[in-house]
Design a protein around this motif. Sequence first.
Motif, mmCIF file in Angstrom:
data_model
loop_
_atom_site.group_PDB
_atom_site.id
_atom_site.type_symbol
_atom_site.label_atom_id
_atom_site.label_comp_id
_atom_site.label_asym_id
_atom_site.label_seq_id
_atom_site.Cartn_x
_atom_site.Cartn_y
_atom_site.Cartn_z
ATOM 1 N N THR A 6 56.275 48.438 38.971
ATOM 2 C CA THR A 6 56.093 47.138 38.023
ATOM 3 C C THR A 6 54.846 46.297 38.165
ATOM 4 O OG1 THR A 6 57.661 45.708 38.565
ATOM 5 C CG2 THR A 6 58.397 47.109 36.881
ATOM 6 N N THR A 7 53.767 47.280 39.070
ATOM 7 C CA THR A 7 52.838 46.395 39.676
ATOM 8 C C THR A 7 51.898 45.658 38.492
ATOM 9 O OG1 THR A 7 52.803 48.063 41.383
ATOM 10 C CG2 THR A 7 50.852 46.754 41.172
ATOM 11 N N PRO A 8 51.791 44.554 38.761
ATOM 12 C CA PRO A 8 50.817 43.707 37.894
ATOM 13 C C PRO A 8 49.455 44.419 37.707
ATOM 14 C CG PRO A 8 51.589 42.337 39.583
ATOM 15 C CD PRO A 8 52.088 43.670 40.097
ATOM 16 N N ILE A 9 48.729 44.409 36.542
ATOM 17 C CA ILE A 9 47.637 45.227 36.401
ATOM 18 C C ILE A 9 46.677 44.766 37.221
ATOM 19 C CG2 ILE A 9 45.828 45.321 34.758
ATOM 20 C CD1 ILE A 9 47.747 45.147 32.473
ATOM 21 N N ASN A 10 46.603 43.460 37.838
ATOM 22 C CA ASN A 10 45.577 42.919 38.529
ATOM 23 C C ASN A 10 46.516 42.738 40.040
ATOM 24 O OD1 ASN A 10 43.702 41.706 40.352
ATOM 25 N ND2 ASN A 10 42.752 41.029 38.803
ATOM 26 N N GLY A 11 46.370 43.406 41.170
ATOM 27 C CA GLY A 11 47.178 43.001 42.309
ATOM 28 C C GLY A 11 46.518 41.489 42.781
ATOM 29 N N LEU A 12 45.176 41.464 42.669
ATOM 30 C CA LEU A 12 44.628 40.605 43.444
ATOM 31 C C LEU A 12 45.074 39.053 42.739
ATOM 32 C CD1 LEU A 12 40.950 41.534 43.554
ATOM 33 C CD2 LEU A 12 42.663 41.440 45.429
ATOM 34 N N ASP A 13 45.506 39.137 41.226
ATOM 35 C CA ASP A 13 46.173 37.790 40.765
ATOM 36 C C ASP A 13 47.472 37.628 41.690
ATOM 37 O OD1 ASP A 13 44.331 37.302 38.879
ATOM 38 O OD2 ASP A 13 45.211 38.286 37.351
ATOM 39 N N TRP A 14 48.337 38.655 41.910
ATOM 40 C CA TRP A 14 49.486 38.507 42.565
ATOM 41 C C TRP A 14 49.176 37.873 43.798
ATOM 42 C CZ3 TRP A 14 51.594 40.099 47.221
ATOM 43 C CH2 TRP A 14 53.051 40.017 47.275
ATOM 44 N N VAL A 15 48.209 38.069 44.538
ATOM 45 C CA VAL A 15 47.969 37.489 45.896
ATOM 46 C C VAL A 15 47.336 36.248 45.566
ATOM 47 C CG1 VAL A 15 46.105 37.674 47.550
ATOM 48 C CG2 VAL A 15 47.149 39.786 46.988
ATOM 49 N N GLN A 16 46.747 35.823 44.744
ATOM 50 C CA GLN A 16 46.187 34.613 44.561
ATOM 51 C C GLN A 16 47.627 33.594 44.264
ATOM 52 O OE1 GLN A 16 43.414 33.002 45.049
ATOM 53 N NE2 GLN A 16 42.860 35.012 45.988
ATOM 54 N N GLN A 17 48.470 34.179 43.351
ATOM 55 C CA GLN A 17 49.790 33.308 42.990
ATOM 56 C C GLN A 17 50.739 33.269 44.331
ATOM 57 O OE1 GLN A 17 51.435 35.657 40.063
ATOM 58 N NE2 GLN A 17 50.027 35.352 38.509
ATOM 59 N N ARG A 18 50.717 34.123 45.201
ATOM 60 C CA ARG A 18 51.598 34.089 46.372
ATOM 61 C C ARG A 18 50.739 33.323 47.373
ATOM 62 N NH1 ARG A 18 55.926 36.915 47.648
ATOM 63 N NH2 ARG A 18 56.405 37.188 50.111
ATOM 64 N N SER A 19 49.374 33.331 47.657
ATOM 65 C CA SER A 19 48.731 32.606 48.534
ATOM 66 C C SER A 19 48.628 33.482 49.835
ATOM 67 C CB SER A 19 49.221 31.519 48.911
ATOM 68 O OG SER A 19 48.647 30.887 50.126
ATOM 69 N N ILE A 20 47.634 33.600 50.430
ATOM 70 C CA ILE A 20 47.211 34.546 51.502
ATOM 71 C C ILE A 20 47.765 33.601 53.073
ATOM 72 C CG2 ILE A 20 45.353 35.775 50.657
ATOM 73 C CD1 ILE A 20 43.641 34.193 52.337
ATOM 74 N N GLY A 21 47.890 32.587 52.906
ATOM 75 C CA GLY A 21 48.516 31.829 53.890
ATOM 76 C C GLY A 21 47.460 30.940 54.721
ATOM 77 N N ALA A 22 47.745 29.909 55.484
ATOM 78 C CA ALA A 22 46.750 29.199 56.093
ATOM 79 C C ALA A 22 46.057 29.712 57.183
ATOM 80 C CB ALA A 22 47.624 27.887 56.693
ATOM 81 N N GLU A 30 39.149 37.649 53.211
ATOM 82 C CA GLU A 30 39.082 37.706 51.543
ATOM 83 C C GLU A 30 39.794 39.048 51.161
ATOM 84 O OE1 GLU A 30 35.314 36.924 50.087
ATOM 85 O OE2 GLU A 30 34.880 35.310 51.391
ATOM 86 N N PHE A 31 40.683 38.968 50.196
ATOM 87 C CA PHE A 31 41.280 40.043 49.892
ATOM 88 C C PHE A 31 40.340 40.598 48.593
ATOM 89 C CE2 PHE A 31 44.702 38.727 51.949
ATOM 90 C CZ PHE A 31 45.740 39.465 52.245
ATOM 91 N N VAL A 32 39.957 42.065 48.876
ATOM 92 C CA VAL A 32 39.072 42.521 47.518
ATOM 93 C C VAL A 32 39.704 43.702 46.714
ATOM 94 C CG1 VAL A 32 37.011 41.918 49.136
ATOM 95 C CG2 VAL A 32 38.170 44.241 49.289
ATOM 96 N N GLU A 33 40.778 44.249 47.140
ATOM 97 C CA GLU A 33 41.628 45.294 46.282
ATOM 98 C C GLU A 33 42.966 45.172 46.759
ATOM 99 O OE1 GLU A 33 41.717 50.010 46.119
ATOM 100 O OE2 GLU A 33 40.110 49.099 46.644
ATOM 101 N N PHE A 34 43.890 44.965 46.005
ATOM 102 C CA PHE A 34 45.029 45.152 46.162
ATOM 103 C C PHE A 34 46.264 45.707 45.109
ATOM 104 C CE2 PHE A 34 49.202 42.928 47.224
ATOM 105 C CZ PHE A 34 49.346 42.838 48.688
ATOM 106 N N THR A 35 46.686 46.888 45.746
ATOM 107 C CA THR A 35 47.776 47.729 44.964
ATOM 108 C C THR A 35 48.929 47.933 46.072
ATOM 109 O OG1 THR A 35 46.902 49.804 45.134
ATOM 110 C CG2 THR A 35 45.999 48.482 43.389
ATOM 111 N N VAL A 36 50.119 48.679 45.280
ATOM 112 C CA VAL A 36 50.988 49.177 46.500
ATOM 113 C C VAL A 36 50.417 50.297 47.146
ATOM 114 C CG1 VAL A 36 53.031 50.255 46.432
ATOM 115 C CG2 VAL A 36 52.962 48.485 45.161
ATOM 116 N N GLU A 37 49.569 51.191 46.525
ATOM 117 C CA GLU A 37 48.947 52.368 47.173
ATOM 118 C C GLU A 37 47.500 51.688 48.250
ATOM 119 O OE1 GLU A 37 48.938 52.133 43.840
ATOM 120 O OE2 GLU A 37 50.861 52.837 43.574
ATOM 121 N N ARG A 38 47.175 50.797 47.963
ATOM 122 C CA ARG A 38 45.791 50.634 48.559
ATOM 123 C C ARG A 38 45.614 49.286 48.670
ATOM 124 N NH1 ARG A 38 40.553 52.725 50.420
ATOM 125 N NH2 ARG A 38 38.909 51.515 49.652
#
Length: 147
Positions: A6-22, A30-38
């Motif tokens: 059920t991966t979101p269409i845009n994994g980068l949105d998921w990263v932004q919602q979660r936060s990358i941490g301080a 900077e995250f530039v691509e984000f899916t379960v596979e890569r």
Amino acid sequence: MTEAETTPINGLDWVQQRSIGALAERMGMEFVEFTVERAVATLPVEGNTQPVGLMHGGAYVVLGESLGSMAANLYAGPGRLAVGVDINATHTRSATAGTVTGVCTPIHLGRSMTVHEIVISDDQGRRCSTVRITNMLRDLPAQAPTV
């Protein structure tokens, strides 16, 4: 059902919602691509060096752990949490300028454990470090009812 199904269409949105941490933010990651596979992220060399001007080995590990842990958490899905249990790194080259790029791919995606390999390369595409991280997948504890 896992998040992989059920991966979101845009994994980068998921990263932004979660936060990358301080720490990742402070280091300039900077995250530039984000899916379960890569999953792909960059890190500037400037500001992340040893006193002699070489990229700090710990910075490579932070990049690798951030990518691997975030990818494992995406795979784990709602109500589950990935927690790191092992990480190792082999540094084969030292970047001295520019940006390094980490590319994270799964080696194993199981019900209770994930293993990811993160290849970190310099601007010329030369491998600088190889990081491997193992995460255990755990169910989040049920929320206690509020009174």
